[in-house]
Design an enzyme around this catalytic site. Structure first.
Site, PDB file in Angstrom:
ATOM      1  N   CYS A   1       1.762  -0.253  -8.470  1.00 44.25           N
ATOM      2  CA  CYS A   1       2.959   0.065  -7.680  1.00 44.25           C
ATOM      3  C   CYS A   1       4.106   0.440  -8.603  1.00 44.25           C
ATOM      4  O   CYS A   1       5.038   1.122  -8.201  1.00 44.25           O
ATOM      5  CB  CYS A   1       3.418  -1.133  -6.868  1.00 44.25           C
TER       6      CYS A   1
ATOM      7  N   GLY B   1       0.821  -1.211   0.000  1.00 41.24           N
ATOM      8  CA  GLY B   1       0.000   0.000   0.000  1.00 41.24           C
ATOM      9  C   GLY B   1       0.845   1.247   0.000  1.00 41.24           C
ATOM     10  O   GLY B   1       1.922   1.276  -0.595  1.00 41.24           O
ATOM     11  N   SER B   2       0.374   2.248   0.717  1.00 43.59           N
ATOM     12  CA  SER B   2       1.046   3.550   0.695  1.00 43.59           C
ATOM     13  C   SER B   2       2.256   3.568   1.623  1.00 43.59           C
ATOM     14  O   SER B   2       2.372   2.758   2.543  1.00 43.59           O
ATOM     15  CB  SER B   2       0.076   4.636   1.146  1.00 43.59           C
TER      16      SER B   2
ATOM     17  N   GLY C   1       0.965   4.272   5.217  1.00 40.37           N
ATOM     18  CA  GLY C   1       0.413   3.088   5.881  1.00 40.37           C
ATOM     19  C   GLY C   1       1.501   2.090   6.258  1.00 40.37           C
ATOM     20  O   GLY C   1       1.540   1.591   7.384  1.00 40.37           O
ATOM     21  N   GLY C   2       2.394   1.834   5.323  1.00 36.04           N
ATOM     22  CA  GLY C   2       3.460   0.858   5.572  1.00 36.04           C
ATOM     23  C   GLY C   2       4.392   1.311   6.681  1.00 36.04           C
ATOM     24  O   GLY C   2       4.767   0.525   7.552  1.00 36.04           O
TER      25      GLY C   2
ATOM     26  N   GLU D   1       5.428  -3.281   1.108  1.00 32.63           N
ATOM     27  CA  GLU D   1       5.741  -2.795  -0.235  1.00 32.63           C
ATOM     28  C   GLU D   1       4.990  -1.482  -0.345  1.00 32.63           C
ATOM     29  O   GLU D   1       3.761  -1.449  -0.275  1.00 32.63           O
ATOM     30  CB  GLU D   1       5.286  -3.835  -1.263  1.00 32.63           C
TER      31      GLU D   1
END
Lengths: 483, 483
Positions: free
Chosen positions: A260, A199-200, A203-204, A223
């Site tokens: 991505c 995700g973003s 968030g990560g 990722e």
């Protein structure tokens, strides 16, 4: 929210599941794949309606999801992925006798997996993270992405059905609905042993920090996307400006730019500035506004563009204002390398069909760009063979900045195989030593354990002297698959 | 302290060093080994005087250090450690042609290594961390341990001499003196790409936290020690109480108990309580007070014992007060499993010759102990084959708690080979997926990179179609070493 029962069930399932044969594990994984295929006429329109992605795209994604599962099934059935190593004893050695030592990879334990919004199937409930964790022997506690709740729940049921039909403990897979708070509780749970996320960056990074602040820190495989620069060299670009502009625009705008690996930066030699920009403008005008995954993502896209619009270094080649709350137009801006080098904002990912064309003067400026680049999932270098052969310093630098370096084609379209590396230096992922696509994604969820002087009868099959599994093993320093 | 120049030199050295052949790298490593051997008559007494470890022990450690270096030299000369993987193109594939993808391991970049106090040679300047990082292709910025500054400096010179004699850039290895503050600056430096550490939980955890709080978090491979429980089963222990008591005491007190793997816990079935305790007491009385590595360590040892003495659950079998500021006596206490289960303090490592004998009543209590155990470098299970065959649930649990599970002998004496795993679940290490001893320690310092459609001429030798290195590679899903 109290997830104790879920994790206890997962832990119990783990102790049983990690002992089953690779063959049984493969059978279980193939059941998941066939359950998904059997439901495809329901799943495809459902996932399409929840994600705004066209049915054709979802059909491809379903095929990819099933293909991934079969790859991991083959991998665990064959069995050599456990990296079995045997060093035989030598009781005669002086000054001390040498013990018998045998080492292989064993599963980590219960793993928390987060679903991704942009791949409702291939990076979600039965996506690469879930399947590679199960393949390694880890139970999965899966938090569905709120953007596609029904797809997520249905695939969850298909996995649980495969668990039941294989006679495996139900704690092996749990589907959880929820938002940020539920996700945090899962990451913080003391029985969780690893986390996988796609995700973003925001968030990560939040999950990464939370996992490291636990009493027992656990690995996070996040990722987090990147801008996937394409670097063009003079002769190659000059040989086919229109064709390459077309390839670039089609990769940039594929799936409304929600990959991505979509290329958000392209480096162009000064001499081709006008020709390339004109070609790209012509191509991009043909692209209609496309619905994004959900309103929040469309809003974030236009907010990012608004932020960039205040930057006077950017010359806009294509920009439209928002047409409605869900559809987005592709956008494109141009900047000189000199200006680009001054501000990290120009290499922040804008999720959607937006790219910056960076105009560079010479090789020195290109090297400066390469030095300045943050970690990327991919970098693409378009050059004629002869040009490339003079660019070893550039290539050497670019290797340090990415997980995959392409010399042809475009970065979107990530092959699922053995040689894929989908994971680059920070901030594109939280752990450049791992991949989230391809066979070796399984290695994230396993750790080595060594057995010293273990009685033959107790040894796992992978380490028994007779090699009953017929797998490849490193024996006394030599690789072989004798049995 | 400003380390910018050092890291810039290291980064420059890196870009050059990562391209040299495995053969040249092996030659360089072997030069380090021969430089150390050539200085052994100076090094042995020097390291012995700085560490208070007897010359015999240092002589063995020097042999181990040289052996380690040769192992890594052999590994990189052979070359298969890079895990080369090739998936060939298929231009005919539909719906999209398949690209050519080739993946192998590439070095991370400049690595910070911390020396350990308890192994002035084998885990210090030219120890396993430095050498495995260099073998992977990473320059090393090494912070010497202040407990043995002269040994550290001399070995550093021997490495730098090998760098120069091999015609390699001097930035490849830098020796730095300093304390906590210098160490922190190194870990925080933006050009550092990984950290290796062997030492206390407190030290390792501080480095781990610092590295994760960086703008770009980097991996930390910290080996932080553990209590390395020995679990004895009734029949096995009953068959040879005195012999096993002797083995245990000798492992406990080896090198004044200053090994990462010295056993600080032993689980004994109730029926053998008196016989075992008497045998152990008899053995331990024979052990003279031994000098510890330095005064700080001796003080910490006695401080820990003082803290434990306030615990009335412990019955002391052997305890002496401090004789002088550097020498320490072995100490031993006994506790019931019931009491042991109540307080985590009883499994905290006391660095030195101290152990707790835990008396358990039955299999249930033993399973409860196994569940309660924190992550360990090693666990040892002494049982007759028949007893062991009835203990699969126990063994299954123990596997989750350690990196190496022994069935004979004692945990001290860590083999340096292919099958060794020296690294267990947290808190024994910060990353259970890595080992700090043995050939695979090299994998800590490398990450995969994939090349897509790279022209043959530009490919690294390991990935060239003709396999000029003759290494093992995974080609289209099949392992082979054709060339």
């Amino acid at each position: 929210m109290n997830y104790d029962h879920i994790f206890q069930d997962a832990q119990e399932a783990f102790l049983q599941f990690k002992k089953i044969s690779g063959k049984s594990k493969a059978g279980f994984l193939r059941k998941i794949a066939s359950n998904i295929e059997a439901e495809k006429t329901t799943l495809i329109p459902l996932a399409s309606s929840e994600s705004n992605l066209p049915e054709g795209r979802i059909t491809g994604e379903l095929g990819r999801t099933v293909g991934q599962i079969k790859l991991f099934a083959d991998l665990v059935e064959e069995g050599s992925w456990v990296e079995a190593v045997i060093d035989h004893a030598n009781p005669e050695r002086t000054p001390a006798p040498k013990p018998d030592l045998r080492r292989f990879l064993t599963a980590l334990g219960p793993v928390v997996v987060f679903g991704a919004s942009n791949f409702p199937l291939a990076f979600s409930t039965a996506g690469g993270d879930t399947i590679s964790a199960l393949a390694a022997g880890c139970p999965v506690i899966y938090k569905g992405h709120p953007a596609h709740p029904k797809t997520s729940e249905l695939v969850g049921q298909l996995i649980s059905k495969a668990v039941a039909d294989s006679g495996l403990p139900f704690g092996l897979f749990t589907h959880i609905e929820g938002g940020v708070e539920e996700g945090q509780e899962l990451v913080k749970h003391r029985m969780a042993k690893a986390v996988a996320f796609t995700g973003s960056y925001k968030g990560g990074k939040a999950i990464f920090d939370l996992a490291n602040q636990r009493e027992e820190p656990i690995p996070v495989f996040a990722e987090m996307g990147s801008v996937n620069p394409i670097i063009t060299l003079e002769n190659k670009l000059g040989s086919n400006i229109e064709g390459l502009a077309k390839s670039f625009v089609s990769s940039l705008t594929l799936g409304a730019g929600q990959f991505c690996t979509n290329p958000g930066l392209i480096m162009v030699p000064q001499i081709h500035t006008d020709a390339f920009c004109n070609a790209v403008k012509k191509e991009i005008k043909e692209i209609a506004a496309a619905p994004m995954l959900h309103e929040g993502i469309a809003k974030a896209y236009y907010d990012s563009l608004a932020k960039l619009k205040s930057k006077e270094e950017l010359e806009w080649l294509q920009i439209n204002s928002a047409e409605d709350i869900i559809k987005a137009h592709p956008a494109l801006a141009k900047i000189t390398a000199n200006d680009w080098l001054e501000d990290d904002l120009f290499q922040e990912e804008v999720f959607g069909s937006f790219a910056i064309v960076v105009i560079y003067k010479d090789s020195e400026e290109l090297l400066a760009i390469a030095r300045k680049l943050q970690g990327q999932l991919t970098i693409t270098l378009w050059g004629e063979e002869e040009e490339l052969s003079q660019k070893s310093a550039l290539i050497n630098l670019l290797e340090e900045k990415c997980g995959r370096l392409l010399f042809k084609g475009v970065p979107t379209g990530v092959e699922v195989g053995y040689a894929m590396q989908h994971g680059g230096p920070y901030p594109s992922t939280s752990d450049s030593r791992s991949t989230s696509v391809g066979a070796y994604a399984i290695k994230r969820f396993a750790r080595p354990i060594a057995f010293q002087d273990m009685p033959e009868k107790l040894l796992p099959d992978a380490l028994k002297e007779s090699n009953p599994l017929g797998i490849w093993r490193m024996i006394d320093g030599e690789l072989n698959n004798r049995y």
